[in-house]
Every structure is written in structure tokens, then in C-alpha cells.
Design an enzyme around this catalytic site. Structure first.
Site, PDB file in Angstrom:
ATOM      1  N   GLU A 179      87.820   3.573 -19.374  1.00  0.00           N
ATOM      2  CA  GLU A 179      86.580   2.871 -19.322  1.00  0.00           C
ATOM      3  C   GLU A 179      85.423   3.294 -18.172  1.00  0.00           C
ATOM      4  O   GLU A 179      85.127   2.489 -17.477  1.00  0.00           O
ATOM      5  CB  GLU A 179      86.714   1.342 -19.436  1.00  0.00           C
ATOM      6  CG  GLU A 179      87.278   0.946 -20.835  1.00  0.00           C
ATOM      7  CD  GLU A 179      87.281  -0.474 -21.152  1.00  0.00           C
ATOM      8  OE1 GLU A 179      87.461  -0.870 -22.147  1.00  0.00           O
ATOM      9  OE2 GLU A 179      87.123  -1.266 -20.093  1.00  0.00           O
ATOM     10  N   GLU A 371      92.222   1.517 -27.379  1.00  0.00           N
ATOM     11  CA  GLU A 371      92.488   0.078 -27.048  1.00  0.00           C
ATOM     12  C   GLU A 371      91.491  -0.481 -28.162  1.00  0.00           C
ATOM     13  O   GLU A 371      90.376  -0.159 -28.612  1.00  0.00           O
ATOM     14  CB  GLU A 371      91.447  -0.411 -26.054  1.00  0.00           C
ATOM     15  CG  GLU A 371      92.481  -0.145 -24.432  1.00  0.00           C
ATOM     16  CD  GLU A 371      91.822  -0.812 -23.507  1.00  0.00           C
ATOM     17  OE1 GLU A 371      91.033  -1.726 -23.447  1.00  0.00           O
ATOM     18  OE2 GLU A 371      91.982  -0.080 -22.204  1.00  0.00           O
TER      19      GLU A 371
HETATM   20  C1  BGP Z   1      89.338  -3.331 -21.513  1.00  0.00           C
HETATM   21  C2  BGP Z   1      90.221  -3.016 -20.441  1.00  0.00           C
HETATM   22  C3  BGP Z   1      91.488  -3.383 -20.539  1.00  0.00           C
HETATM   23  C4  BGP Z   1      91.794  -4.766 -21.340  1.00  0.00           C
HETATM   24  C5  BGP Z   1      90.821  -5.027 -22.470  1.00  0.00           C
HETATM   25  C6  BGP Z   1      90.671  -6.143 -22.861  1.00  0.00           C
HETATM   26  O1  BGP Z   1      87.948  -3.485 -20.996  1.00  0.00           O
HETATM   27  O2  BGP Z   1      90.320  -1.513 -20.244  1.00  0.00           O
HETATM   28  O3  BGP Z   1      92.043  -3.412 -19.369  1.00  0.00           O
HETATM   29  O4  BGP Z   1      92.079  -5.821 -20.613  1.00  0.00           O
HETATM   30  O5  BGP Z   1      89.628  -4.607 -21.971  1.00  0.00           O
HETATM   31  O6  BGP Z   1      90.053  -6.934 -22.135  1.00  0.00           O
HETATM   32  P1  BGP Z   1      90.391  -8.491 -21.452  1.00  0.00           P
HETATM   33  O7  BGP Z   1      91.695  -8.450 -20.850  1.00  0.00           O
HETATM   34  O8  BGP Z   1      89.370  -9.044 -20.541  1.00  0.00           O
HETATM   35  O9  BGP Z   1      90.621  -9.466 -22.874  1.00  0.00           O
END
Ligand code: BGP
Length: 478
Positions: A179, A371
Site C-alpha cells: 500500500e 487483500e
Molecule cells: C490494509 C493493510 C493491512 C491490513 C488491512 C486491514 O490497509 O495493508 O495491513 O491490516 O488493511 O485493515 P485493518 O487491519 O485496519 O482492518
């Protein structure tokens, strides 16, 4: 038709959210370690509250994560049981170079990842490796100001050269920065940036972006030189912006917001800054230096594929009468047509198809959804046969709708898609909140927001569902 035969089904994690073992094997401290749970988390992630040590009175969930460091064999066996073709994980930079600027890598750190990759290969699972998932050794932040300094490009080159050489043949799929656009939203979490008094944060952010983009191009070059079989992708937090209404001002604003995120990928996929970025830097009074050598590397080493995370579409307006907002790292206008998760992240499966089409139209390179998923509260219940499980039908429903959207993009729109790795295939620490209770996994981990629990693993209902999805190559979704 449907998904291609060799489609890479799997799941995604990140070192800082699951490994733990923060002091083991000679590992050094990183920004991701000193990000506490609780009210200070957001200011720390923003870089406005400077926390470069572990301070008394705080709970730091990343230090133990879900103890993947010691339990990876058990976890990979569970992934294999679901039929994973790929497993996305990240390298903790400070395991390989504990301070970041050493000339020799830490053998124990390398050995750990080698063991993990071998364990994956034992089951025919192809590792998909994020070189940095938000982490930056603390020493590099204190000594050089993190990515604000060009020196980081050199240290990153050393890191990737070490990785590509050592893991040649074991790993073929790499992502340079997780990201990469997060640096504009959560600069400390995304890239270890803290701001000094009197410093212009925007200039510091874009200077750091510039260095990351140079480093990313070098990684592509080195990866291909060391092993021509390597495939290297960029990775962005995606989700198209929708104009709240059809006023031209809203449409323009949505375009501007999209550009702010796509600028990174424009450079990584095309090899040069787009004109609108040059104009932006001009207006900011920011002069970025680019040597001829770096310029050539950037131009000649574009990424092989476009990877991205997708949780939701985004919405924006210029209207003052529309006040309701949503999201945390990416704040936006609330879309009245969408439902939301318990954390207020709006749910939009068609938005995934829209985003995939935008990216494929723009870059004409293969995509990889690395993701996606629903963060939700789960309850562990007795399954009636003496075992425990979670009846997570809400998660199945979310994933099913998104897989259907991907399928439509592939089948009906002709988008080239390499794979799908839903986020947090095993429950892990939330990046934005530091909570364990924001769960994404097919596997439940017994651990709570304060760090209590046995760390035992349990298969959720979605575990068997996803196994069927993979076994049928995405044909059986009920
Ligand atoms: C993205 C990241 C992850 C992950 C995901 C979910 O931004 O790459 O590391 O954590 O989001 O977000 P969160 O954990 O805040 O729910």
C-alpha cells in the site's frame, strides 16, 4: 471459462501483524513495533506523536502478534488444508538488517524466512512476498529520518539484493511496498515518517514517496537480473472514488482523489512521473532530484503486475450540506447506497469490478487482488461435536460477493487476473486499530485486544467454505 486454470488462490498476512518474536533471532526494533493499542495509536501512525521507543504504560500488540514466528508450521499446514496455491507474507526488514544500515545481513533472520518458504513449498504453496509491509527499522528513522533520506534507497537495494539472492528458486512473486499510497494517509505507519517542528509534512511525504519509487524500480531491476523467473508487482490501497452526486465539481474531485493514489502506480507501471504530478510538485515548490542513472532505472524497470488491496469503494463531495463521513485512514463521504461493517467500512462488491476495470484499462498489466475481506467480531462456539468454531456466514457472504465480482471482471470484461489472497486468512492484529477483535480470518486465534488468550487456532465455518471454493477454482461459491 471462469478463473484461469493456474489461478493463485490463497491468503495474505504481514510480518508486523502476525509474527511476534520481536526480539528473537537478533531482530531489531521497527516503527510497527512502537505503535500502541489505544487512543495514542492514531497520532503515532500519523507521525504527529513521536514514539520511537517502547514506552511504559502502553500495550503494543505487534510485539507478540499471533506468534506466527513459533507457530508457522501449524499455520501453513492449515493453509494447505484449505488448498492454498499461494501464501502472501512479508519480510520484517529488521530481522534481516536489524538496524537497517549494516553491510552484512543477519543470518538468523534469513534462516527463519528460508524455513517458512520451504515449509510452504512442502505443500506446493507459492510464497508471495511483500518486501516491506509498513515496516522500517527504528534506527533508520532516528539516524536518517527514514524515507526522507535518499540513503534509504541504498539500504533497500542491499535488502532486496540479499533477499533475491538468498531466496532464488524459493520465491518468484514479490511486491515492493505494501500500500505504497498509505504514506500520504498514515505516514509513520506507512513509512516511518515523523515530522519535526517547522517541517512541511507534504514536502517530506512526497520526497519520501520519490525515494520509495526509485527504490521500487531498483528492486524490479535487481529481481530480474538475479532471477529472470521473478515477477515483481507494485501494491496500492485501491478503491475507486465515486462522486457523491453528478455535479461536475464532485466528478472532478473524485478524479483528483483517484489521481492522488494512482500517481504511485503511474510511475511504477509506466516508468515516469505523469505531467499532473510534475505540476503538483511545482505548485508545492518541491524540487525532487533524480540522477540520470535513477531516471533510467525507473524508465526501464516497470512492474510485471499490479497488485492491490480492496476493501471498499470511496466517495467524495464538494457539497457543504453533506456531512456524514466514513472510514479511518481513507476518510470520505458516506455513500448512502452502501451498507457498512461494524467498523464503518462500507461494503461494495461491484466496486471491486469497477476498480479492476479502471486499473486494467489504465495499465494493461495483469492484476492481483492481494487483500480483501471483512473485519468483524466473531464468537467462538461449541460445534456440538466437542470442537469449537465460528459461524461466520457474514464473512462468507462478503467474500462470495467479491469473488463473483472478480469473476465477472475476468469472464465478461476480459481483465487479466493472476490471483486472490484475502486479507488476514488467519486472525491477526488490525493495522488501523491494533485490535484482535477486528477479525478477518478463516482461522480463529484465541487472543483478545489486551493480549490475553491461549493463541490456540480454530477452523471457522468459512474455512471449509473457502476450501470448496479453491477446490472448484471458484465455481462453487455456496
Ligand atoms: C490494509 C493493510 C493491512 C491490513 C488491512 C486491514 O490497509 O495493508 O495491513 O491490516 O488493511 O485493515 P485493518 O487491519 O485496519 O482492518
Amino acid at each position: 471459462m471462469g478463473f484461469p486454470k493456474n489461478f493463485l488462490w490463497g491468503g495474505a498476512t504481514a510480518a508486523n501483524q502476525c509474527e511476534g518474536g520481536y526480539q528473537e533471532g537478533g531482530r531489531g526494533l521497527a516503527n510497527v513495533d512502537v505503535t500502541p493499542h489505544g487512543t495514542e495509536r492514531f497520532p503515532v501512525m500519523l507521525g504527529t506523536r513521536k514514539m520511537l521507543e517502547l514506552e511504559d504504560g502502553y500495550y503494543y500488540p505487534a510485539l507478540e502478534g499471533i506468534d506466527f514466528y513459533h507457530r508457522y508450521k501449524e499455520d501453513i499446514a492449515l493453509f494447505a488444508e484449505m488448498g492454498f496455491k499461494t501464501f502472501r507474507l512479508s519480510i520484517a526488514w529488521s530481522r534481516i538488517f536489524p538496524k537497517g544500515d549494516e553491510t552484512e545481513p543477519n543470518e538468523e533472520g534469513l534462516r527463519f524466512y528460508e524455513d517458512v518458504f520451504r515449509e510452504c513449498r512442502k505443500y506446493g504453496i507459492e510464497p508471495l512476498v511483500t518486501i516491506t509491509h509498513f515496516d522500517c527499522p527504528i534506527h533508520l528513522i532516528k539516524e536518517y529520518g527514514g524515507w526522507k533520506s535518499y540513503k534509504l534507497v541504498e539500504f533497500y537495494k542491499r535488502l532486496v539484493t540479499t533477499l533475491f539472492t538468498r531466496f532464488k528458486g524459493l520465491v518468484h512473486y514479490w511486491l515492493t511496498f505494501n500500500e505504497i499510497n498509505m504514506i500520504l494517509h498514515l505516514p509513520f505507519m506507512g513509512a516511518g515518517l515523523v515530522f519535526e517542528e517547522g517541517e512541511d509534512p507534504k514536502k517530506a511525504q512526497y520526497t519520501s514517496v520519490h525515494h520509495e519509487l526509485i527504490a521500487s524500480a531498483w528492486a524490479v531491476k535487481l529481481a530480474h537480473e538475479i532471477d529472470p523467473e521473478n515477477q515483481v508487482g507494485c501494491m496500492m490501497a485501491a478503491g475507486d472514488y465515486y462522486p457523491y452526486c453528478c455535479m461536475p465539481e464532485d466528478v472532478w474531485e473524485a478524479k483528483m482523489q483517484d489521481r492522488a493514489n494512482l500517481m504511485f502506480i503511474d510511475v511504477q507501471a509506466r516508468g515516469y512521473y505523469p505531467n499532473y504530478a510534475k505540476k503538483l510538485f511545482e505548485r508545492m515548490g518541491l524540487e525532487l532530484s533524480l540522477s540520470d542513472a535513477d531516471e533510467a532505472v525507473m524508465r526501464e524497470n516497470t512492474v510485471d503486475f499490479i497488485a492491490f488491496s480492496y476493501y471498499s469503494s470511496r466517495c467524495v463531495t464538494t457539497r457543504e450540506d453533506v456531512k456524514e463521513t466514513t472510514g479511518n485512514a481513507f476518510k470520505g463521504t458516506k455513500n448512502p447506497y452502501l451498507k457498512a461493517s461494524e467498523w464503518g467500512w462500507q461494503i461494495d462488491a461491484l466496486g471491486l469490478r469497477i476498480t479492476m476495470n479502471s486499473l486494467f484499462d489504465r495499465y494493461q498489466k495483469p492484476l492481483f487482488v492481494v487483500e480483501n475481506g471483512l473485519g468483524a467480531k466473531d464468537t467462538l462456539v461449541d460445534d456440538g461435536n466437542g470442537a469449537f468454531t465460528v459461524a461466520d456466514d457474514y464473512r462468507i457472504e462478503y467474500l462470495r460477493a467479491h469473488i463473483e465480482a472478480m469473476k465477472a471482471a475476468v469472464e465478461e470484461d476480459g481483465v487479466e487476473l493472476w490471483g486472490y489472497t484475502p486479507w488476514g486468512c488467519i486472525d491477526l492484529v488490525s493495522a488501523s486499530t491494533g485490535e484482535m477483535s477486528k477479525r478477518y480470518g478463516f482461522i480463529y486465534v484465541d487472543r483478545d485486544d489486551e493480549g490475553h488468550g491461549s493463541m490456540a487456532r480454530y477452523r471457522k465455518k468459512s474455512f471449509e467454505w473457502y476450501r470448496r471454493v479453491i477446490a472448484s477454482n471458484g465455481e462453487v461459491l455456496d
